[in-house]
Design a protein around this motif. Structure first.
Motif, PDB file in Angstrom:
ATOM      1  N   TYR A 153      90.085  33.346  50.134  1.00 38.47           N
ATOM      2  CA  TYR A 153      89.831  34.548  50.935  1.00 38.47           C
ATOM      3  C   TYR A 153      88.387  35.000  50.755  1.00 38.47           C
ATOM      4  CZ  TYR A 153      94.694  35.559  52.199  1.00 38.47           C
ATOM      5  OH  TYR A 153      95.943  35.510  52.744  1.00 38.47           O
TER       6      TYR A 153
ATOM      7  N   ARG B 224      97.403  41.537  52.950  1.00 42.79           N
ATOM      8  CA  ARG B 224      96.053  40.982  53.084  1.00 42.79           C
ATOM      9  C   ARG B 224      95.660  40.754  54.547  1.00 42.79           C
ATOM     10  NH1 ARG B 224      94.877  36.474  48.382  1.00 42.79           N
ATOM     11  NH2 ARG B 224      95.355  37.784  46.567  1.00 42.79           N
TER      12      ARG B 224
ATOM     13  N   GLY C 111      89.138  40.845  51.237  1.00 46.15           N
ATOM     14  CA  GLY C 111      90.486  41.398  51.338  1.00 46.15           C
ATOM     15  C   GLY C 111      91.467  40.925  50.295  1.00 46.15           C
ATOM     16  N   ALA C 112      90.980  40.371  49.159  1.00 44.46           N
ATOM     17  CA  ALA C 112      91.897  39.867  48.129  1.00 44.46           C
ATOM     18  C   ALA C 112      91.644  40.570  46.800  1.00 44.46           C
ATOM     19  CB  ALA C 112      91.735  38.362  47.980  1.00 44.46           C
TER      20      ALA C 112
END
Length: 336
Positions: free
Chosen positions: A91, A104, A94-95
């Motif tokens: 990713y 996510r 967003g992780a």
């Protein structure tokens, strides 16, 4: 400088537009996957095989009735596609919570795989949404070659896992570059007890853990640790680690797996910018003035030329007209 910038934008928009053939296909015939997230219009983002990705992410409309409304997707670049052997890796954004994949975004346009036992809350992306998964349901293909091209053993078999529409063109690239024996994708149930490959068999995740390469002869004892940020993993068997065939599959997947494109360029907005810019107005006025001046000068040159170098044909017609006029006058004067 401003004019140059606008000109570059216009040229880029024209060059970036797909070349169309008469049969309606793009001239490059690149495999593409449409990503539809709303029924309000026909706008859709495109996932490209070998595409570069990037651009600004967009948000799934909150009034779209989409199960993941409000989530962002897109923006992931090709160079960011590679994860690790840990589920939930790969990713670019967003992780922040690495113990779960729930909630996510989808940087590459596809949501992640899911595994048995609701591992890392993956049931959020379970089979109930396979019908609307970008690229279709989860599938897998076996990847084998022959000793004619690579020095492989009989049991050196790998599997690519991902959405069906991504695997189809990916198989073409595998066949082209790695001499894989062609096979068609089959539906894959990651939660089945007798699944061909399992979570612990994954040796590499890609594209936000929405795709993976796996091998039944590999077992990662760290696979069930719920931490997408971990770098711990069991080493590959030596024959796999140094296998040219495995390295070929890995490289092709990293470079060819379909990812979502940049948002399309709004050529209308660019033209509005061009036609309302001071640069364009100034240029238009200048061109108009030059054109009128040119027409005026050409007219003068023609008149001068006619005076200095009269056309014999014109002179002859004028002389004949004068003679005819005098003849008519003579007839009128002698008329009783």
């Amino acid at each position: 400088m401003h004019g140059s910038w606008v000109l570059v934008l216009v040229l880029y928009a024209l060059i970036a537009s797909p070349i169309q053939e008469t049969n309606g296909r793009t001239g490059f015939n690149k495999p593409q996957i449409r990503v539809t997230t709303t029924f309000a219009d026909f706008d859709a983002r495109i996932m490209d095989h070998w595409g570069g990705g990037g651009g600004k992410w967009v948000q799934i409309s909150k009034d779209s009735k989409h199960p993941f409304q409000g989530r962002t997707f897109g923006g992931g670049k090709r160079k960011e596609i590679r994860g690790t052997r840990a589920f939930g890796s790969g990713y670019p954004y967003g992780a922040s919570n690495q113990s779960t994949i729930a909630g996510r975004p989808f940087p590459f346009g596809v949501w992640p795989l899911y595994w048995d036992q609701n591992f890392m809350e993956a049931n959020e992306y379970g089979p109930q949404y396979d019908a609307i998964r970008s690229g279709g349901f989860i599938a897998f293909v076996s990847l084998k070659t022959t000793t004619e091209y690579f020095n492989t053993t009989e049991n050196e078999v790998y599997y690519a896992i991902g959405d069906r529409e991504s695997l189809l063109p990916l198989m073409i690239s595998y066949v082209t570059w790695c001499h894989v024996t062609p096979t068609w994708p089959s539906r894959f149930d990651p939660t089945a007890a007798n699944a061909t490959v399992k979570l612990e068999n994954v040796m590499q995740y890609f594209r936000g853990s929405s795709s993976a390469l796996a091998a039944p002869m590999y077992n990662n004892s760290f696979a069930w640790i719920p931490d997408s940020g971990t770098t711990e993993s069991s080493p590959l068997p030596e024959f796999m680690e140094y296998s040219p065939f495995r390295k070929c599959l890995d490289g092709v997947t990293e470079n060819a797996l379909a990812i979502v494109n940049k948002p399309p360029i709004d050529i209308t907005s660019i033209l509005i910018i061009v036609f309302t810019s001071t640069w364009f107005i100034t240029l238009s006025v200048g061109v108009a003035v030059i054109s009128l001046t040119f027409v005026f000068l050409v007219g003068i040159i023609v008149k001068v030329r006619e005076c200095i170098f009269p056309d014999p044909a014109i002179e002859r017609r004028q002389l004949e007209a004068a003679r005819e006029s005098r003849r008519q006058e003579t007839i009128y004067e002698n008329y009783p």
